[in-house]
Scaffold this motif. Sequence first.
Motif, PDB file in Angstrom:
ATOM      1  N   LEU A  49       2.943   4.074 -13.719  1.00 44.90           N
ATOM      2  CA  LEU A  49       2.761   4.576 -15.339  1.00 44.90           C
ATOM      3  C   LEU A  49       1.347   4.158 -15.837  1.00 44.90           C
ATOM      4  O   LEU A  49       0.805   5.354 -16.074  1.00 44.90           O
ATOM      5  CB  LEU A  49       3.104   3.178 -16.181  1.00 44.90           C
ATOM      6  N   VAL A  50       0.508   3.461 -14.829  1.00 45.35           N
ATOM      7  CA  VAL A  50      -0.668   3.842 -15.294  1.00 45.35           C
ATOM      8  C   VAL A  50      -1.428   5.153 -14.533  1.00 45.35           C
ATOM      9  O   VAL A  50      -2.080   5.550 -15.398  1.00 45.35           O
ATOM     10  CB  VAL A  50      -1.335   2.258 -14.041  1.00 45.35           C
ATOM     11  N   PHE A  51      -0.680   5.867 -13.647  1.00 40.82           N
ATOM     12  CA  PHE A  51      -1.104   6.546 -12.695  1.00 40.82           C
ATOM     13  C   PHE A  51      -1.255   8.082 -13.740  1.00 40.82           C
ATOM     14  O   PHE A  51      -1.849   8.820 -14.027  1.00 40.82           O
ATOM     15  CB  PHE A  51      -0.860   6.661 -11.712  1.00 40.82           C
ATOM     16  N   ALA A  52       0.165   7.984 -14.338  1.00 45.57           N
ATOM     17  CA  ALA A  52       0.431   9.520 -15.364  1.00 45.57           C
ATOM     18  C   ALA A  52      -0.299   8.755 -16.240  1.00 45.57           C
ATOM     19  O   ALA A  52      -0.847   9.875 -17.433  1.00 45.57           O
ATOM     20  CB  ALA A  52       2.868   9.019 -14.967  1.00 45.57           C
ATOM     21  N   ALA A  53      -0.122   7.812 -16.804  1.00 47.13           N
ATOM     22  CA  ALA A  53      -1.261   7.686 -18.300  1.00 47.13           C
ATOM     23  C   ALA A  53      -2.776   8.218 -18.099  1.00 47.13           C
ATOM     24  O   ALA A  53      -2.805   8.730 -18.704  1.00 47.13           O
ATOM     25  CB  ALA A  53      -1.671   6.615 -18.615  1.00 47.13           C
ATOM     26  N   THR A  54      -3.372   7.743 -16.475  1.00 44.13           N
ATOM     27  CA  THR A  54      -4.427   8.298 -16.560  1.00 44.13           C
ATOM     28  C   THR A  54      -4.283   9.848 -15.862  1.00 44.13           C
ATOM     29  O   THR A  54      -6.284  10.279 -17.223  1.00 44.13           O
ATOM     30  CB  THR A  54      -5.013   7.475 -15.313  1.00 44.13           C
ATOM     31  N   ILE A  55      -3.575  10.893 -15.827  1.00 41.97           N
ATOM     32  CA  ILE A  55      -4.298  11.922 -15.725  1.00 41.97           C
ATOM     33  C   ILE A  55      -3.149  12.646 -16.263  1.00 41.97           C
ATOM     34  O   ILE A  55      -4.129  13.593 -16.872  1.00 41.97           O
ATOM     35  CB  ILE A  55      -2.384  12.028 -14.779  1.00 41.97           C
ATOM     36  N   GLY A  56      -2.388  12.312 -17.472  1.00 49.54           N
ATOM     37  CA  GLY A  56      -2.542  12.171 -18.772  1.00 49.54           C
ATOM     38  C   GLY A  56      -3.149  12.512 -19.963  1.00 49.54           C
ATOM     39  O   GLY A  56      -4.067  13.993 -20.558  1.00 49.54           O
ATOM     40  N   ILE A  57      -3.735  11.518 -19.580  1.00 47.85           N
ATOM     41  CA  ILE A  57      -5.600  11.950 -20.842  1.00 47.85           C
ATOM     42  C   ILE A  57      -6.494  12.217 -19.839  1.00 47.85           C
ATOM     43  O   ILE A  57      -6.988  13.057 -20.979  1.00 47.85           O
ATOM     44  CB  ILE A  57      -6.017   9.542 -20.520  1.00 47.85           C
ATOM     45  N   MET A  65       0.830  -1.217   0.210  1.00 54.35           N
ATOM     46  CA  MET A  65       0.404  -0.203  -0.118  1.00 54.35           C
ATOM     47  C   MET A  65       1.200   1.591  -0.180  1.00 54.35           C
ATOM     48  O   MET A  65       0.761   2.332  -0.524  1.00 54.35           O
ATOM     49  CB  MET A  65      -0.513  -0.021   1.005  1.00 54.35           C
ATOM     50  N   LEU A  66       1.947   1.227   0.396  1.00 54.86           N
ATOM     51  CA  LEU A  66       2.759   2.345   0.704  1.00 54.86           C
ATOM     52  C   LEU A  66       3.329   2.451  -0.312  1.00 54.86           C
ATOM     53  O   LEU A  66       3.829   4.196  -0.941  1.00 54.86           O
ATOM     54  CB  LEU A  66       3.927   2.111   1.621  1.00 54.86           C
ATOM     55  N   MET A  67       3.951   1.473  -1.012  1.00 57.66           N
ATOM     56  CA  MET A  67       4.627   1.709  -2.384  1.00 57.66           C
ATOM     57  C   MET A  67       3.290   1.976  -3.154  1.00 57.66           C
ATOM     58  O   MET A  67       3.534   2.920  -4.614  1.00 57.66           O
ATOM     59  CB  MET A  67       5.610   0.224  -3.174  1.00 57.66           C
ATOM     60  N   ILE A  68       2.403   1.526  -3.749  1.00 57.71           N
ATOM     61  CA  ILE A  68       1.025   1.963  -4.564  1.00 57.71           C
ATOM     62  C   ILE A  68       0.690   3.256  -4.365  1.00 57.71           C
ATOM     63  O   ILE A  68       0.981   4.247  -4.923  1.00 57.71           O
ATOM     64  CB  ILE A  68      -0.420   1.315  -3.959  1.00 57.71           C
ATOM     65  N   ALA A  69       0.837   4.187  -2.779  1.00 56.35           N
ATOM     66  CA  ALA A  69       0.822   5.720  -2.898  1.00 56.35           C
ATOM     67  C   ALA A  69       1.676   6.213  -2.834  1.00 56.35           C
ATOM     68  O   ALA A  69       1.408   7.647  -3.566  1.00 56.35           O
ATOM     69  CB  ALA A  69       0.844   5.379  -1.428  1.00 56.35           C
ATOM     70  N   THR A  70       2.814   5.821  -3.042  1.00 54.04           N
ATOM     71  CA  THR A  70       4.414   6.497  -3.606  1.00 54.04           C
ATOM     72  C   THR A  70       4.064   6.625  -5.083  1.00 54.04           C
ATOM     73  O   THR A  70       4.652   8.295  -5.168  1.00 54.04           O
ATOM     74  CB  THR A  70       5.285   5.753  -3.329  1.00 54.04           C
ATOM     75  N   THR A  71       3.278   5.998  -5.804  1.00 52.60           N
ATOM     76  CA  THR A  71       3.591   5.439  -7.258  1.00 52.60           C
ATOM     77  C   THR A  71       2.111   6.820  -7.532  1.00 52.60           C
ATOM     78  O   THR A  71       2.698   7.923  -8.480  1.00 52.60           O
ATOM     79  CB  THR A  71       3.202   4.142  -7.641  1.00 52.60           C
ATOM     80  N   LEU A  72       1.147   6.537  -6.745  1.00 52.85           N
ATOM     81  CA  LEU A  72       0.350   7.507  -7.130  1.00 52.85           C
ATOM     82  C   LEU A  72       0.659   9.103  -6.971  1.00 52.85           C
ATOM     83  O   LEU A  72       0.741  10.162  -7.577  1.00 52.85           O
ATOM     84  CB  LEU A  72      -1.035   8.067  -6.250  1.00 52.85           C
ATOM     85  N   VAL A  73       1.372   9.148  -5.005  1.00 49.00           N
ATOM     86  CA  VAL A  73       1.933  10.746  -5.550  1.00 49.00           C
ATOM     87  C   VAL A  73       3.486  11.578  -6.694  1.00 49.00           C
ATOM     88  O   VAL A  73       2.874  12.432  -6.620  1.00 49.00           O
ATOM     89  CB  VAL A  73       2.844  10.891  -3.921  1.00 49.00           C
ATOM     90  N   PHE A  74       3.883  10.367  -6.762  1.00 48.17           N
ATOM     91  CA  PHE A  74       4.523  10.576  -8.062  1.00 48.17           C
ATOM     92  C   PHE A  74       4.015  11.583  -9.726  1.00 48.17           C
ATOM     93  O   PHE A  74       4.659  11.884  -9.801  1.00 48.17           O
ATOM     94  CB  PHE A  74       6.285   9.520  -8.781  1.00 48.17           C
ATOM     95  N   ALA A  75       3.487  11.006  -9.168  1.00 47.12           N
ATOM     96  CA  ALA A  75       2.097  10.686 -10.513  1.00 47.12           C
ATOM     97  C   ALA A  75       1.350  11.627 -10.833  1.00 47.12           C
ATOM     98  O   ALA A  75       1.662  12.468 -11.959  1.00 47.12           O
ATOM     99  CB  ALA A  75       1.106   9.774 -11.504  1.00 47.12           C
ATOM    100  N   ILE A  76       1.760  12.150  -9.934  1.00 47.72           N
ATOM    101  CA  ILE A  76       0.576  13.698  -9.475  1.00 47.72           C
ATOM    102  C   ILE A  76       1.532  14.634  -9.531  1.00 47.72           C
ATOM    103  O   ILE A  76       1.588  15.816 -10.250  1.00 47.72           O
ATOM    104  CB  ILE A  76       0.224  13.738  -8.260  1.00 47.72           C
ATOM    105  N   GLN A  77       2.741  14.401  -8.703  1.00 45.61           N
ATOM    106  CA  GLN A  77       3.995  15.236  -8.892  1.00 45.61           C
ATOM    107  C   GLN A  77       4.222  15.697 -10.385  1.00 45.61           C
ATOM    108  O   GLN A  77       5.302  16.837 -10.949  1.00 45.61           O
ATOM    109  CB  GLN A  77       5.144  14.841  -7.488  1.00 45.61           C
ATOM    110  N   ASP A  78       4.428  14.201 -11.186  1.00 42.36           N
ATOM    111  CA  ASP A  78       4.399  14.368 -12.335  1.00 42.36           C
ATOM    112  C   ASP A  78       3.530  15.386 -13.848  1.00 42.36           C
ATOM    113  O   ASP A  78       4.310  16.204 -14.474  1.00 42.36           O
ATOM    114  CB  ASP A  78       4.755  13.071 -13.531  1.00 42.36           C
TER     115      ASP A  78
END
Length: 278
Positions: A237-245, A1-14
């Motif tokens: 990648l999934v989170f960043a793609a979602t934000i990009g779209i 869960m911590l890694m999933i949260a980390t990837t989500l936050v980094f995707a928002i940062q991107d």
Amino acid sequence: MLMIATTLVFAIQDGLSRHLAGEYNVMMIVMIRYWFFAAFVIAIAKRYVGGIRAAARTEQPAVQIIRGLLLSLEICVMVAAFTILGLVESHAVFTCYPLLVAALSGPVLGEHVGWRRWAAIGVGFIGVIIILQPNGDVFDIRALIPLLAATMFAVYGLLTRYASRRDTSATSFFWTGVVGAVTMTILGVWFWEPMTGPDWFWMGCLCITGVTGHWLLIRCYEVAEASAVQPFAYLQLVFAATIGIAIFGETIGANVAIGCVIIVAAGLFTFWRERLQG
């Protein structure tokens, strides 16, 4: 869960980086981001036994300086890629960095790379070649920008692994933030330009997400082995793609989707082999 949260936050940062870099110079954006990052690592260092002096103590300052310099420049390249290619295609290409780490671990660290891992690396780069043909063109040289960022990040990761043989993670983390802040201040101060009120708000959000993401990553590695949680990093990648779209109106080409599936599958196989040998 911590890694999933980390990837989500980094995707928002991107996503925030993509917005701000589209309005202001990349160097300035990364510089301000590093100021907050440096303040964060210094605050963390003060909590360790011996304080900042202990955290800064290293027997290999050249390696630590090169690490910090490389990461700061890699972030600049990747943020530039966001504005040129978008989040989707940039992250699609960047996803190959674990394969680059595996490929370079032999010549850089002297680690043994077996034929199965080499096969996975080869398959992964077939995925990269597929992605390097965006929009049906024969070749788009712009796609080399995130590939350069992935290579820089892979070398940074290998140097971090090399540094860990003699330095603690706290020392490496401290040098990463401080060297990056100094580097980006030297480069970015020449590109300073006034920001609007709303964009200062987004800049603040960018700094907060950067600090939060690193804190979550530290907490994650405190409670779990890196090899166990690393496969979840592909969710960025999934989170960043979602934000990009959803926010920037980007699209996913068939070649990008197919290439991503191939790269992720090869990367997961590589992690699996590392765990077996570990």
